[in-house]
Design a protein around this motif. Sequence first.
Motif, PDB file in Angstrom:
ATOM      1  N   TYR A  23       1.533  -1.313  -0.446  1.00  0.00           N
ATOM      2  CA  TYR A  23      -0.208  -0.051   0.116  1.00  0.00           C
ATOM      3  C   TYR A  23       1.334   1.532  -0.313  1.00  0.00           C
ATOM      4  O   TYR A  23       1.869   1.597   0.671  1.00  0.00           O
ATOM      5  CB  TYR A  23      -0.761   0.044   1.449  1.00  0.00           C
ATOM      6  CG  TYR A  23      -0.523  -0.170   3.001  1.00  0.00           C
ATOM      7  CD1 TYR A  23       0.867   0.484   3.272  1.00  0.00           C
ATOM      8  CD2 TYR A  23      -0.482  -1.688   2.970  1.00  0.00           C
ATOM      9  CE1 TYR A  23       1.137   0.281   3.705  1.00  0.00           C
ATOM     10  CE2 TYR A  23       0.304  -1.534   4.409  1.00  0.00           C
ATOM     11  CZ  TYR A  23       0.645  -0.711   5.186  1.00  0.00           C
ATOM     12  OH  TYR A  23       1.247  -0.974   5.844  1.00  0.00           O
ATOM     13  N   LYS A  55      -4.111   2.626   2.832  1.00  0.00           N
ATOM     14  CA  LYS A  55      -5.202   2.616   2.794  1.00  0.00           C
ATOM     15  C   LYS A  55      -5.377   1.571   1.917  1.00  0.00           C
ATOM     16  O   LYS A  55      -4.768   0.998   0.764  1.00  0.00           O
ATOM     17  CB  LYS A  55      -5.979   3.711   2.195  1.00  0.00           C
ATOM     18  CG  LYS A  55      -8.145   3.608   1.955  1.00  0.00           C
ATOM     19  CD  LYS A  55      -8.170   4.754   0.872  1.00  0.00           C
ATOM     20  CE  LYS A  55      -9.696   4.187   1.310  1.00  0.00           C
ATOM     21  NZ  LYS A  55     -11.071   5.142   0.316  1.00  0.00           N
ATOM     22  N   THR A  56      -6.065   0.929   1.884  1.00  0.00           N
ATOM     23  CA  THR A  56      -6.240  -0.562   0.961  1.00  0.00           C
ATOM     24  C   THR A  56      -8.077  -0.695   1.147  1.00  0.00           C
ATOM     25  O   THR A  56      -9.313   0.113   0.750  1.00  0.00           O
ATOM     26  CB  THR A  56      -5.947  -1.856   2.067  1.00  0.00           C
ATOM     27  OG1 THR A  56      -6.219  -1.753   3.108  1.00  0.00           O
ATOM     28  CG2 THR A  56      -4.261  -1.989   1.451  1.00  0.00           C
ATOM     29  N   GLU A  57      -8.954  -1.837   1.743  1.00  0.00           N
ATOM     30  CA  GLU A  57     -10.199  -1.599   1.427  1.00  0.00           C
ATOM     31  C   GLU A  57     -10.507  -0.525   3.147  1.00  0.00           C
ATOM     32  O   GLU A  57     -11.380  -0.145   3.222  1.00  0.00           O
ATOM     33  CB  GLU A  57     -10.812  -2.719   1.152  1.00  0.00           C
ATOM     34  CG  GLU A  57     -10.677  -3.393   2.463  1.00  0.00           C
ATOM     35  CD  GLU A  57     -11.029  -4.705   2.670  1.00  0.00           C
ATOM     36  OE1 GLU A  57     -11.670  -5.502   1.689  1.00  0.00           O
ATOM     37  OE2 GLU A  57     -11.389  -5.757   3.994  1.00  0.00           O
ATOM     38  N   ALA A  58      -9.416  -0.644   4.143  1.00  0.00           N
ATOM     39  CA  ALA A  58     -10.125   0.091   5.468  1.00  0.00           C
ATOM     40  C   ALA A  58      -8.483   1.468   4.864  1.00  0.00           C
ATOM     41  O   ALA A  58      -7.502   0.829   4.346  1.00  0.00           O
ATOM     42  CB  ALA A  58      -9.779  -0.747   6.303  1.00  0.00           C
ATOM     43  N   SER A  59      -7.984   2.581   6.678  1.00  0.00           N
ATOM     44  CA  SER A  59      -7.340   2.753   6.404  1.00  0.00           C
ATOM     45  C   SER A  59      -7.421   3.579   7.411  1.00  0.00           C
ATOM     46  O   SER A  59      -7.590   2.856   8.774  1.00  0.00           O
ATOM     47  CB  SER A  59      -7.736   4.428   5.117  1.00  0.00           C
ATOM     48  OG  SER A  59      -8.864   4.951   6.499  1.00  0.00           O
ATOM     49  N   ASP A  60      -5.574   4.254   7.676  1.00  0.00           N
ATOM     50  CA  ASP A  60      -5.308   4.206   9.149  1.00  0.00           C
ATOM     51  C   ASP A  60      -4.004   5.473   8.646  1.00  0.00           C
ATOM     52  O   ASP A  60      -4.178   5.639   7.920  1.00  0.00           O
ATOM     53  CB  ASP A  60      -4.190   3.154   9.601  1.00  0.00           C
ATOM     54  CG  ASP A  60      -3.768   3.402  10.859  1.00  0.00           C
ATOM     55  OD1 ASP A  60      -4.895   3.554  11.566  1.00  0.00           O
ATOM     56  OD2 ASP A  60      -3.042   2.224  11.396  1.00  0.00           O
ATOM     57  N   VAL A  78       0.373  -5.060   8.195  1.00  0.00           N
ATOM     58  CA  VAL A  78      -1.839  -5.803   7.783  1.00  0.00           C
ATOM     59  C   VAL A  78      -1.743  -6.511   8.896  1.00  0.00           C
ATOM     60  O   VAL A  78      -1.336  -7.740   9.053  1.00  0.00           O
ATOM     61  CB  VAL A  78      -0.908  -6.323   6.552  1.00  0.00           C
ATOM     62  CG1 VAL A  78      -2.431  -6.776   5.590  1.00  0.00           C
ATOM     63  CG2 VAL A  78      -0.433  -5.439   5.464  1.00  0.00           C
ATOM     64  N   GLY A  81      -8.766  -8.513   7.044  1.00  0.00           N
ATOM     65  CA  GLY A  81      -9.791  -7.492   6.718  1.00  0.00           C
ATOM     66  C   GLY A  81     -10.549  -8.061   5.819  1.00  0.00           C
ATOM     67  O   GLY A  81     -10.203  -9.260   4.854  1.00  0.00           O
ATOM     68  N   GLY A  85      -6.161  -7.114   3.083  1.00  0.00           N
ATOM     69  CA  GLY A  85      -5.599  -7.256   4.659  1.00  0.00           C
ATOM     70  C   GLY A  85      -5.625  -5.754   4.535  1.00  0.00           C
ATOM     71  O   GLY A  85      -5.733  -4.533   3.815  1.00  0.00           O
ATOM     72  N   HIS A  86      -5.983  -5.109   5.948  1.00  0.00           N
ATOM     73  CA  HIS A  86      -5.864  -3.385   7.002  1.00  0.00           C
ATOM     74  C   HIS A  86      -5.116  -3.101   6.731  1.00  0.00           C
ATOM     75  O   HIS A  86      -3.900  -3.674   7.929  1.00  0.00           O
ATOM     76  CB  HIS A  86      -6.920  -3.182   7.413  1.00  0.00           C
ATOM     77  CG  HIS A  86      -8.240  -4.117   7.524  1.00  0.00           C
ATOM     78  ND1 HIS A  86      -9.206  -3.599   8.380  1.00  0.00           N
ATOM     79  CD2 HIS A  86      -8.817  -4.647   5.425  1.00  0.00           C
ATOM     80  CE1 HIS A  86     -10.931  -4.092   7.609  1.00  0.00           C
ATOM     81  NE2 HIS A  86     -10.336  -4.302   6.663  1.00  0.00           N
ATOM     82  N   HIS A  88      -2.411  -0.858   9.590  1.00  0.00           N
ATOM     83  CA  HIS A  88      -1.768   0.097  10.342  1.00  0.00           C
ATOM     84  C   HIS A  88      -0.762   0.372  10.268  1.00  0.00           C
ATOM     85  O   HIS A  88       0.621   0.041   9.674  1.00  0.00           O
ATOM     86  CB  HIS A  88      -1.152  -1.277  11.014  1.00  0.00           C
ATOM     87  CG  HIS A  88      -2.990  -2.433  11.196  1.00  0.00           C
ATOM     88  ND1 HIS A  88      -4.169  -1.954  11.952  1.00  0.00           N
ATOM     89  CD2 HIS A  88      -2.921  -3.654  10.644  1.00  0.00           C
ATOM     90  CE1 HIS A  88      -4.977  -2.499  12.039  1.00  0.00           C
ATOM     91  NE2 HIS A  88      -4.768  -3.712  11.237  1.00  0.00           N
TER      92      HIS A  88
END
Length: 113
Positions: A23, A55-60, A78, A81, A85-86, A88
């Motif tokens: 990412y 960000k992937t399908e979620a973000s941090d 990661v 997800g 994977g999300h 971090h």
Amino acid sequence: IPSNKALVYIYRPSGMMGGGVYYDVKANGKVVTTLYNGSYYPYFTDPGEIEFSAKTEASDEVTIDAKVNQTYFLRGSVGLGFFVGHPHLTVVSPEEAATEIVDCNLLPEPQAP
């Protein structure tokens, strides 16, 4: 470290969880590097508050208040997800980073679009 700059090592230790997921890491909305499993990137920045995001399908997001001539360590990882994977992002101590970053490979400079 160049004068009047701060250094942020952005790194991601090798791991089985999400090993194929990568990412972009942004600093104040601008892509700094693409973070791969087992890689690191030294980012020189002006002092001040910097919001790092991924960000992937979620973000941090995480914010560092960078000071002149100081070094910071930002670990990427990661988590689970639904589809991907999300990401971090975590600010870690130099002592913790030293044991993790040693096996990481330097990422090249990002290419201009």
